[in-house]
Scaffold this motif. Structure first.
Motif, PDB file in Angstrom:
ATOM      1  N   PRO A  67     -32.557   1.636  49.919  1.00  0.00           N
ATOM      2  CA  PRO A  67     -32.367   0.186  49.800  1.00  0.00           C
ATOM      3  C   PRO A  67     -33.035  -0.577  50.947  1.00  0.00           C
ATOM      4  N   GLU A  68     -33.231  -1.863  50.710  1.00  0.00           N
ATOM      5  CA  GLU A  68     -33.727  -2.765  51.760  1.00  0.00           C
ATOM      6  C   GLU A  68     -32.789  -2.729  52.960  1.00  0.00           C
ATOM      7  N   VAL A  69     -33.364  -2.771  54.167  1.00  0.00           N
ATOM      8  CA  VAL A  69     -32.568  -2.780  55.398  1.00  0.00           C
ATOM      9  C   VAL A  69     -32.571  -4.184  55.993  1.00  0.00           C
ATOM     10  N   ARG A  70     -31.376  -4.703  56.279  1.00  0.00           N
ATOM     11  CA  ARG A  70     -31.226  -5.986  56.958  1.00  0.00           C
ATOM     12  C   ARG A  70     -30.628  -5.714  58.331  1.00  0.00           C
ATOM     13  N   ALA A  71     -31.425  -5.900  59.377  1.00  0.00           N
ATOM     14  CA  ALA A  71     -31.041  -5.517  60.734  1.00  0.00           C
ATOM     15  C   ALA A  71     -30.708  -6.729  61.590  1.00  0.00           C
ATOM     16  N   SER A  72     -29.805  -6.532  62.535  1.00  0.00           N
ATOM     17  CA  SER A  72     -29.394  -7.604  63.431  1.00  0.00           C
ATOM     18  C   SER A  72     -30.475  -7.891  64.461  1.00  0.00           C
ATOM     19  N   GLU A  74     -26.764 -10.530  66.439  1.00  0.00           N
ATOM     20  CA  GLU A  74     -26.150 -11.060  65.217  1.00  0.00           C
ATOM     21  C   GLU A  74     -26.963 -10.669  63.987  1.00  0.00           C
ATOM     22  N   LEU A  75     -26.239 -10.395  62.918  1.00  0.00           N
ATOM     23  CA  LEU A  75     -26.846 -10.275  61.598  1.00  0.00           C
ATOM     24  C   LEU A  75     -26.165 -11.299  60.700  1.00  0.00           C
ATOM     25  N   ALA A  76     -26.882 -12.356  60.368  1.00  0.00           N
ATOM     26  CA  ALA A  76     -26.392 -13.386  59.456  1.00  0.00           C
ATOM     27  C   ALA A  76     -27.101 -13.186  58.124  1.00  0.00           C
ATOM     28  N   THR A  77     -26.339 -12.879  57.089  1.00  0.00           N
ATOM     29  CA  THR A  77     -26.949 -12.550  55.807  1.00  0.00           C
ATOM     30  C   THR A  77     -26.040 -13.030  54.682  1.00  0.00           C
ATOM     31  N   LYS A  78     -26.430 -12.720  53.461  1.00  0.00           N
ATOM     32  CA  LYS A  78     -25.646 -13.129  52.296  1.00  0.00           C
ATOM     33  C   LYS A  78     -25.567 -11.991  51.296  1.00  0.00           C
ATOM     34  N   LEU A  79     -24.537 -12.055  50.468  1.00  0.00           N
ATOM     35  CA  LEU A  79     -24.395 -11.139  49.343  1.00  0.00           C
ATOM     36  C   LEU A  79     -23.990 -11.960  48.124  1.00  0.00           C
ATOM     37  N   VAL A  80     -24.829 -11.941  47.093  1.00  0.00           N
ATOM     38  CA  VAL A  80     -24.496 -12.593  45.830  1.00  0.00           C
ATOM     39  C   VAL A  80     -24.058 -11.511  44.849  1.00  0.00           C
ATOM     40  N   ALA A  98     -22.228 -11.569  60.074  1.00  0.00           N
ATOM     41  CA  ALA A  98     -21.780 -12.726  59.296  1.00  0.00           C
ATOM     42  C   ALA A  98     -22.330 -12.590  57.881  1.00  0.00           C
ATOM     43  N   VAL A  99     -21.437 -12.545  56.882  1.00  0.00           N
ATOM     44  CA  VAL A  99     -21.843 -12.352  55.492  1.00  0.00           C
ATOM     45  C   VAL A  99     -21.274 -13.478  54.639  1.00  0.00           C
ATOM     46  N   LEU A 100     -22.143 -14.243  54.014  1.00  0.00           N
ATOM     47  CA  LEU A 100     -21.721 -15.261  53.055  1.00  0.00           C
ATOM     48  C   LEU A 100     -21.702 -14.630  51.673  1.00  0.00           C
ATOM     49  N   LEU A 101     -20.499 -14.421  51.137  1.00  0.00           N
ATOM     50  CA  LEU A 101     -20.341 -13.766  49.838  1.00  0.00           C
ATOM     51  C   LEU A 101     -20.178 -14.816  48.749  1.00  0.00           C
ATOM     52  N   THR A 102     -21.016 -14.742  47.723  1.00  0.00           N
ATOM     53  CA  THR A 102     -20.945 -15.645  46.573  1.00  0.00           C
ATOM     54  C   THR A 102     -20.590 -14.835  45.339  1.00  0.00           C
ATOM     55  N   ASN A 103     -19.579 -15.267  44.614  1.00  0.00           N
ATOM     56  CA  ASN A 103     -19.111 -14.544  43.437  1.00  0.00           C
ATOM     57  C   ASN A 103     -19.631 -15.199  42.159  1.00  0.00           C
ATOM     58  N   TYR A 146     -17.282 -17.234  50.177  1.00  0.00           N
ATOM     59  CA  TYR A 146     -16.459 -17.025  51.371  1.00  0.00           C
ATOM     60  C   TYR A 146     -17.365 -16.567  52.498  1.00  0.00           C
ATOM     61  N   GLN A 147     -17.147 -17.129  53.699  1.00  0.00           N
ATOM     62  CA  GLN A 147     -17.932 -16.761  54.868  1.00  0.00           C
ATOM     63  C   GLN A 147     -17.164 -15.738  55.706  1.00  0.00           C
ATOM     64  N   TYR A 148     -17.616 -14.495  55.652  1.00  0.00           N
ATOM     65  CA  TYR A 148     -17.024 -13.436  56.478  1.00  0.00           C
ATOM     66  C   TYR A 148     -17.699 -13.399  57.840  1.00  0.00           C
ATOM     67  N   ARG A 149     -16.911 -13.063  58.869  1.00  0.00           N
ATOM     68  CA  ARG A 149     -17.451 -12.841  60.210  1.00  0.00           C
ATOM     69  C   ARG A 149     -16.730 -11.649  60.825  1.00  0.00           C
ATOM     70  N   TYR A 150     -17.513 -10.632  61.155  1.00  0.00           N
ATOM     71  CA  TYR A 150     -16.968  -9.416  61.741  1.00  0.00           C
ATOM     72  C   TYR A 150     -17.536  -9.258  63.153  1.00  0.00           C
ATOM     73  N   LYS A 151     -16.657  -9.190  64.137  1.00  0.00           N
ATOM     74  CA  LYS A 151     -17.086  -8.998  65.521  1.00  0.00           C
ATOM     75  C   LYS A 151     -16.846  -7.546  65.916  1.00  0.00           C
ATOM     76  N   LEU A 152     -17.926  -6.816  66.168  1.00  0.00           N
ATOM     77  CA  LEU A 152     -17.804  -5.424  66.579  1.00  0.00           C
ATOM     78  C   LEU A 152     -17.567  -5.341  68.083  1.00  0.00           C
ATOM     79  N   PRO A 153     -16.621  -4.535  68.534  1.00  0.00           N
ATOM     80  CA  PRO A 153     -16.404  -4.389  69.978  1.00  0.00           C
ATOM     81  C   PRO A 153     -17.612  -3.736  70.648  1.00  0.00           C
ATOM     82  N   ALA A 154     -17.755  -3.977  71.935  1.00  0.00           N
ATOM     83  CA  ALA A 154     -18.904  -3.453  72.682  1.00  0.00           C
ATOM     84  C   ALA A 154     -18.915  -1.937  72.733  1.00  0.00           C
ATOM     85  N   ASP A 155     -17.734  -1.318  72.604  1.00  0.00           N
ATOM     86  CA  ASP A 155     -17.657   0.144  72.642  1.00  0.00           C
ATOM     87  C   ASP A 155     -17.530   0.753  71.248  1.00  0.00           C
TER      88      ASP A 155
END
Length: 330
Positions: A48-53, A57-63, A99-104, A138-147
């Motif tokens: 699959p296509e790779v979307r890299a940060s 940050e990786l700001a992307t969308k999923l329809v 950050a993932v903007l999910l559209t249903n 819906y706008q998802y935002r996931y913060k990954l810890p530094a470790d």
């Protein structure tokens, strides 16, 4: 994987009685209403296509939509992210924000789960109780810890009572976290391959509902291909990311050599572990090293579990070839 998976497992158990219904004929098979042929293109291994940060940050969308995609090199209607089966691969680093903007755009509620990530279960992060209704975003935002550990994870639909049907229909994708493991000598710089394994049944040009499918009528795909072929040169070592998106158990073996496991479910092992047979449960992941020690053609196989008893035999695919590795060079 969800409350909805129980009814499907009952179907799988009944379907296991007819496991002989899948007949492998050399490089092809016929299941239900569709003939399946091995992917012979050795020049590329489809991923699959790779979307890299970038810059943390990786700001992307999923329809989410029902679209026509290529499944085993033939068109089929499936429920997809971004009109792709599997969905695009997300690649982030420890400490990043995803950050993932999910559209249903389908006619049923859905949501999103980042399987295995060490992130908050509260909104707007990994709250699996959110319902995104048809036509909503819906706008998802996931913060990954530094470790955060580096390794292989995945994302998929997780709306309760619909999870199994939506994942089986195509709502899943790989999620890679870069971390300390990527800097380990012997792993750093290796060529990587993603092997995203899924179960499917296609009838009349459409992926059937999971609850209407039985294991005896399904095949196991790798990156939406039936028995794809990968290439390596003698002496080369690669890192393979194995993901089991299905509700079945897999027992994997690569002809001629062990799979050297360096990570399980996103957790780096204290030391590499060579395994002749690698067991991956539903939703499981494994990072393995594969070294091409000699020229030839080798099969990655999904083995049966019948020897372990009726219970296990009812929840695994019939033994079959998943992919072919072609090694060339002196």
């Amino acid at each position: 994987m969800s409350d909805g998976s129980i009814s499907r497992r009952e179907l799988l158990t009944r379907g296991s009685v007819a496991a002989g219904g899948l007949v492998l004929l050399g490089s092809g098979a016929f299941v239900a209403d569709r003939a399946w042929s091995a992917t012979d293109d050795a020049t590329t291994f489809p991923e699959p296509e790779v979307r890299a940060s970038r810059n943390g940050e990786l700001a992307t969308k999923l329809v989410v939509a029902e679209t026509e995609v290529a499944i085993a090199d033939a068109p089929a209607r499936a429920m997809t992210y971004e009109s792709s089966y599997p969905g695009p691969t997300f690649e982030v680093h420890a400490g990043d924000e995803l950050a993932v903007l999910l559209t249903n755009d389908v006619d049923q509620p859905t949501n999103l789960h980042t399987h295995g990530l060490h992130v908050s279960p509260n909104q707007p992060s990994d709250d699996v109780l959110i319902e995104i209704e048809p036509g909503d975003q819906y706008q998802y935002r996931y913060k990954l810890p530094a470790d955060h550990p580096g390794g292989t994870f995945w994302y998929h639909a997780h709306r309760h009572m619909l999870t199994d049907n939506q994942v089986f229909a195509g709502l899943f994708g790989l999620l890679i976290v870069r971390g300390k493991i990527d800097r380990v000598p012997g792993i750093a710089g290796l060529r990587e391959r993603s092997l995203i394994m899924s179960q499917t049944q296609v009838v009349d040009g459409r992926v059937v509902d999971a609850d209407a499918s039985s294991l005896s009528n399904q095949v196991t795909l790798v990156n939406a291909r039936y028995q794809p072929q990968a290439e390596m040169t003698t002496g080369e070592t690669q890192r393979w990311r194995l993901l089991n998106t299905a509700s079945v158990f897999l027992r994997l073996r690569l002809d001629g050599q062990p799979l050297v496991v360096v990570g399980i479910d996103g957790n780096t092992l204290p030391k590499p572990a060579a395994q002749e047979i690698l067991e991956i449960p539903p939703g499981g992941r494994a990072d393995v090293l594969v070294r091409a020690t000699e020229a030839g053609t080798f099969k990655l196989r999904s083995l049966g579990w019948q020897a372990l008893g009726v219970f296990y035999g009812s929840m695994v695919p019939v033994p079959q070839v998943l992919a072919t590795l072609k090694v060339s060079g002196a």
